[in-house]
Motif scaffolding. Structure first.
Motif, PDB file in Angstrom:
ATOM      1  N   ALA A 144       0.826  -1.206   0.000  1.00  0.00           N
ATOM      2  CA  ALA A 144       0.000   0.000   0.000  1.00  0.00           C
ATOM      3  C   ALA A 144       0.863   1.259   0.000  1.00  0.00           C
ATOM      4  CB  ALA A 144      -0.934  -0.004   1.207  1.00  0.00           C
ATOM      5  N   PHE A 145       1.920   1.265   0.799  1.00  0.00           N
ATOM      6  CA  PHE A 145       2.790   2.429   0.860  1.00  0.00           C
ATOM      7  C   PHE A 145       3.477   2.664  -0.485  1.00  0.00           C
ATOM      8  CE2 PHE A 145       3.718   3.030   5.674  1.00  0.00           C
ATOM      9  CZ  PHE A 145       2.377   2.941   5.937  1.00  0.00           C
ATOM     10  N   GLY A 146       3.913   1.580  -1.118  1.00  0.00           N
ATOM     11  CA  GLY A 146       4.577   1.703  -2.414  1.00  0.00           C
ATOM     12  C   GLY A 146       3.662   2.269  -3.485  1.00  0.00           C
ATOM     13  N   ASN A 147       2.383   1.929  -3.416  1.00  0.00           N
ATOM     14  CA  ASN A 147       1.417   2.414  -4.403  1.00  0.00           C
ATOM     15  C   ASN A 147       0.932   3.829  -4.126  1.00  0.00           C
ATOM     16  OD1 ASN A 147       1.496   0.115  -5.928  1.00  0.00           O
ATOM     17  ND2 ASN A 147      -0.335  -0.799  -5.021  1.00  0.00           N
ATOM     18  N   ASN A 148       1.251   4.370  -2.962  1.00  0.00           N
ATOM     19  CA  ASN A 148       0.749   5.691  -2.590  1.00  0.00           C
ATOM     20  C   ASN A 148       1.863   6.698  -2.306  1.00  0.00           C
ATOM     21  OD1 ASN A 148      -2.416   5.580  -2.189  1.00  0.00           O
ATOM     22  ND2 ASN A 148      -1.613   3.627  -1.443  1.00  0.00           N
ATOM     23  N   ALA A 208       6.626   6.282   9.311  1.00  0.00           N
ATOM     24  CA  ALA A 208       6.647   6.440   7.867  1.00  0.00           C
ATOM     25  C   ALA A 208       6.393   7.878   7.465  1.00  0.00           C
ATOM     26  CB  ALA A 208       5.591   5.523   7.226  1.00  0.00           C
ATOM     27  N   LEU A 209       6.774   8.188   6.225  1.00  0.00           N
ATOM     28  CA  LEU A 209       6.535   9.501   5.626  1.00  0.00           C
ATOM     29  C   LEU A 209       5.369   9.396   4.652  1.00  0.00           C
ATOM     30  CD1 LEU A 209      10.271  10.315   4.929  1.00  0.00           C
ATOM     31  CD2 LEU A 209       8.810  11.657   6.442  1.00  0.00           C
ATOM     32  N   PHE A 210       4.424  10.354   4.765  1.00  0.00           N
ATOM     33  CA  PHE A 210       3.234  10.355   3.918  1.00  0.00           C
ATOM     34  C   PHE A 210       3.119  11.701   3.189  1.00  0.00           C
ATOM     35  CE2 PHE A 210       2.409   7.546   7.470  1.00  0.00           C
ATOM     36  CZ  PHE A 210       1.799   6.445   6.904  1.00  0.00           C
ATOM     37  N   PRO A 211       2.730  11.701   1.904  1.00  0.00           N
ATOM     38  CA  PRO A 211       2.441  12.970   1.223  1.00  0.00           C
ATOM     39  C   PRO A 211       1.440  13.772   2.041  1.00  0.00           C
ATOM     40  CG  PRO A 211       2.447  11.177  -0.356  1.00  0.00           C
ATOM     41  CD  PRO A 211       2.547  10.548   1.008  1.00  0.00           C
ATOM     42  N   TYR A 212       1.693  15.048   2.229  1.00  0.00           N
ATOM     43  CA  TYR A 212       0.926  15.814   3.204  1.00  0.00           C
ATOM     44  C   TYR A 212      -0.538  15.989   2.852  1.00  0.00           C
ATOM     45  CZ  TYR A 212       1.307  20.084   0.306  1.00  0.00           C
ATOM     46  OH  TYR A 212       1.225  21.007  -0.700  1.00  0.00           O
ATOM     47  N   LYS A 213      -0.925  15.785   1.591  1.00  0.00           N
ATOM     48  CA  LYS A 213      -2.321  15.978   1.230  1.00  0.00           C
ATOM     49  C   LYS A 213      -3.125  14.676   1.190  1.00  0.00           C
ATOM     50  CE  LYS A 213      -2.075  20.321  -1.316  1.00  0.00           C
ATOM     51  NZ  LYS A 213      -2.401  21.035  -2.572  1.00  0.00           N
ATOM     52  N   MET A 214      -2.464  13.544   1.388  1.00  0.00           N
ATOM     53  CA  MET A 214      -3.191  12.288   1.246  1.00  0.00           C
ATOM     54  C   MET A 214      -4.039  12.001   2.478  1.00  0.00           C
ATOM     55  SD  MET A 214      -0.638   9.034   1.840  1.00  0.00           S
ATOM     56  CE  MET A 214      -1.987   7.978   1.317  1.00  0.00           C
ATOM     57  N   ASP A 215      -5.092  11.228   2.291  1.00  0.00           N
ATOM     58  CA  ASP A 215      -5.948  10.808   3.398  1.00  0.00           C
ATOM     59  C   ASP A 215      -5.355   9.530   3.993  1.00  0.00           C
ATOM     60  OD1 ASP A 215      -7.958   9.875   5.104  1.00  0.00           O
ATOM     61  OD2 ASP A 215      -9.520  10.846   3.903  1.00  0.00           O
ATOM     62  N   ILE A 216      -4.553   9.701   5.030  1.00  0.00           N
ATOM     63  CA  ILE A 216      -3.844   8.567   5.629  1.00  0.00           C
ATOM     64  C   ILE A 216      -4.822   7.575   6.241  1.00  0.00           C
ATOM     65  CG2 ILE A 216      -2.082   7.891   7.297  1.00  0.00           C
ATOM     66  CD1 ILE A 216      -0.996  10.731   7.135  1.00  0.00           C
ATOM     67  N   LEU A 270      -4.919   3.524   5.661  1.00  0.00           N
ATOM     68  CA  LEU A 270      -4.668   2.582   6.750  1.00  0.00           C
ATOM     69  C   LEU A 270      -5.851   1.643   6.959  1.00  0.00           C
ATOM     70  CD1 LEU A 270      -2.955   4.930   9.373  1.00  0.00           C
ATOM     71  CD2 LEU A 270      -1.854   3.251   7.879  1.00  0.00           C
ATOM     72  N   ASN A 271      -7.056   2.173   6.843  1.00  0.00           N
ATOM     73  CA  ASN A 271      -8.231   1.305   6.940  1.00  0.00           C
ATOM     74  C   ASN A 271      -8.250   0.276   5.821  1.00  0.00           C
ATOM     75  OD1 ASN A 271      -9.431   2.250   9.294  1.00  0.00           O
ATOM     76  ND2 ASN A 271     -10.538   3.890   8.250  1.00  0.00           N
ATOM     77  N   GLY A 272      -7.797   0.691   4.628  1.00  0.00           N
ATOM     78  CA  GLY A 272      -7.711  -0.251   3.511  1.00  0.00           C
ATOM     79  C   GLY A 272      -6.727  -1.368   3.798  1.00  0.00           C
ATOM     80  N   ILE A 273      -5.592  -1.016   4.417  1.00  0.00           N
ATOM     81  CA  ILE A 273      -4.602  -2.030   4.797  1.00  0.00           C
ATOM     82  C   ILE A 273      -5.210  -3.010   5.795  1.00  0.00           C
ATOM     83  CG2 ILE A 273      -2.439  -2.395   6.051  1.00  0.00           C
ATOM     84  CD1 ILE A 273      -1.444   0.243   4.851  1.00  0.00           C
ATOM     85  N   LEU A 274      -5.909  -2.483   6.791  1.00  0.00           N
ATOM     86  CA  LEU A 274      -6.506  -3.355   7.810  1.00  0.00           C
ATOM     87  C   LEU A 274      -7.570  -4.259   7.214  1.00  0.00           C
ATOM     88  CD1 LEU A 274      -6.774  -0.922  10.862  1.00  0.00           C
ATOM     89  CD2 LEU A 274      -4.974  -2.564  10.322  1.00  0.00           C
ATOM     90  N   ASN A 275      -8.337  -3.744   6.254  1.00  0.00           N
ATOM     91  CA  ASN A 275      -9.345  -4.576   5.582  1.00  0.00           C
ATOM     92  C   ASN A 275      -8.684  -5.756   4.876  1.00  0.00           C
ATOM     93  OD1 ASN A 275     -11.535  -3.014   6.357  1.00  0.00           O
ATOM     94  ND2 ASN A 275     -11.479  -1.739   4.519  1.00  0.00           N
ATOM     95  N   GLU A 276      -7.581  -5.487   4.185  1.00  0.00           N
ATOM     96  CA  GLU A 276      -6.877  -6.553   3.475  1.00  0.00           C
ATOM     97  C   GLU A 276      -6.275  -7.560   4.445  1.00  0.00           C
ATOM     98  OE1 GLU A 276      -6.625  -7.188   0.222  1.00  0.00           O
ATOM     99  OE2 GLU A 276      -7.990  -5.517  -0.178  1.00  0.00           O
ATOM    100  N   VAL A 277      -5.605  -7.056   5.480  1.00  0.00           N
ATOM    101  CA  VAL A 277      -4.945  -7.934   6.447  1.00  0.00           C
ATOM    102  C   VAL A 277      -5.961  -8.820   7.158  1.00  0.00           C
ATOM    103  CG1 VAL A 277      -3.709  -7.962   8.652  1.00  0.00           C
ATOM    104  CG2 VAL A 277      -2.947  -6.430   6.820  1.00  0.00           C
TER     105      VAL A 277
END
Length: 244
Positions: free
Chosen positions: A167-171, A189-197, A201-208
């Protein structure tokens, strides 16, 4: 993530409206130190004389001068849009006085911002967070918790790591640390400042959680500081008390 939803949403909304070059410290500096810096910075700007400040610049390297004088001189240099001031602060950062080490890091970034503002039409903004960031990204500290405080298995840890990396690699995010403990996992981790983190993260938890529903959706996320073990334990306890 309910405990952090309102303040996080306010933060996210404010970042969405920024259309400027961000200046963010890479080195984490406590928020209280940053607050002290900017409060004093406002005071030294009153009646600032550029020529006098530059004529005094070498005093910054003289151990005979009092702490308060050197502190104000450093902040005065940082307020200038001047290459000589920037180079002086840059040189000072190579071996700063211990009591001015954090101030020196902030001063270098502030002076760089003032210099770029004078040479460009692009708006410059200094973003102050406890964990800092790099370029157009902000650093966050995140904790995933196991459900019912069960110990993670090796499979669960590796499944989570792979989903995070994917997920991090794709975003366009940069994973700096992924550290598993018995019943929680910390991430820096470092996140682009405008992204909806939060959505990512909820998407990651759904997959996991398709592989056994073993991670809570109530997680810790902050850009103020890294939590230690005791603080994480208190967060878990407080989260339990707040649940209906």
């Amino acid at each position: 993530m309910a405990e952090f939803e309102d303040p996080y949403k306010k933060f996210q909304n404010s970042m969405q409206h920024i259309h400027a070059k961000l200046h963010v410290l890479d080195t984490p500096i406590p928020i209280e130190v940053q607050s002290q810096y900017f409060q004093l910075s406002q005071k030294v700007r009153d009646g600032l004389n550029k020529d006098i400040v530059l004529n005094q610049k070498e005093s910054l390297f003289d151990p005979e001068y009092e702490h308060e004088f050197k502190k104000r001189l450093l902040l005065s240099l940082a307020a200038l849009d001047d290459v000589d001031a920037y180079r002086t602060i840059e040189r000072y950062n190579e071996a700063p006085d211990d009591y001015l080490s954090d101030f020196a890091k902030i001063a270098l970034e502030e002076c760089k911002m003032n210099l770029e503002r004078s040479l460009s039409d692009e708006e410059q903004i200094f973003v102050s967070t406890g964990l800092g960031g790099r370029e157009d990204k902000l650093r966050f500290f995140i904790v995933f918790f196991s459900k019912e405080e069960h110990a993670f298995t090796d499979f669960q840890v590796e499944r989570t790591r792979k989903e995070v990396e994917f997920a991090f690699g794709n975003n366009n995010c940069e994973l700096e640390e992924f550290t598993p403990f018995k019943d929680y996992i910390t991430i820096k981790a470092l996140f682009p400042y405008k992204m909806d983190i939060k959505d990512m993260l909820n998407g990651i938890l759904n997959e996991v959680n398709q592989y056994g529903d073993f991670i809570q959706y109530n997680l810790l996320i902050t850009n103020i500081k890294e939590f230690n073990k005791d603080e994480i334990s208190r967060f878990k306890t407080d989260s339990k008390k707040s649940r209906p």
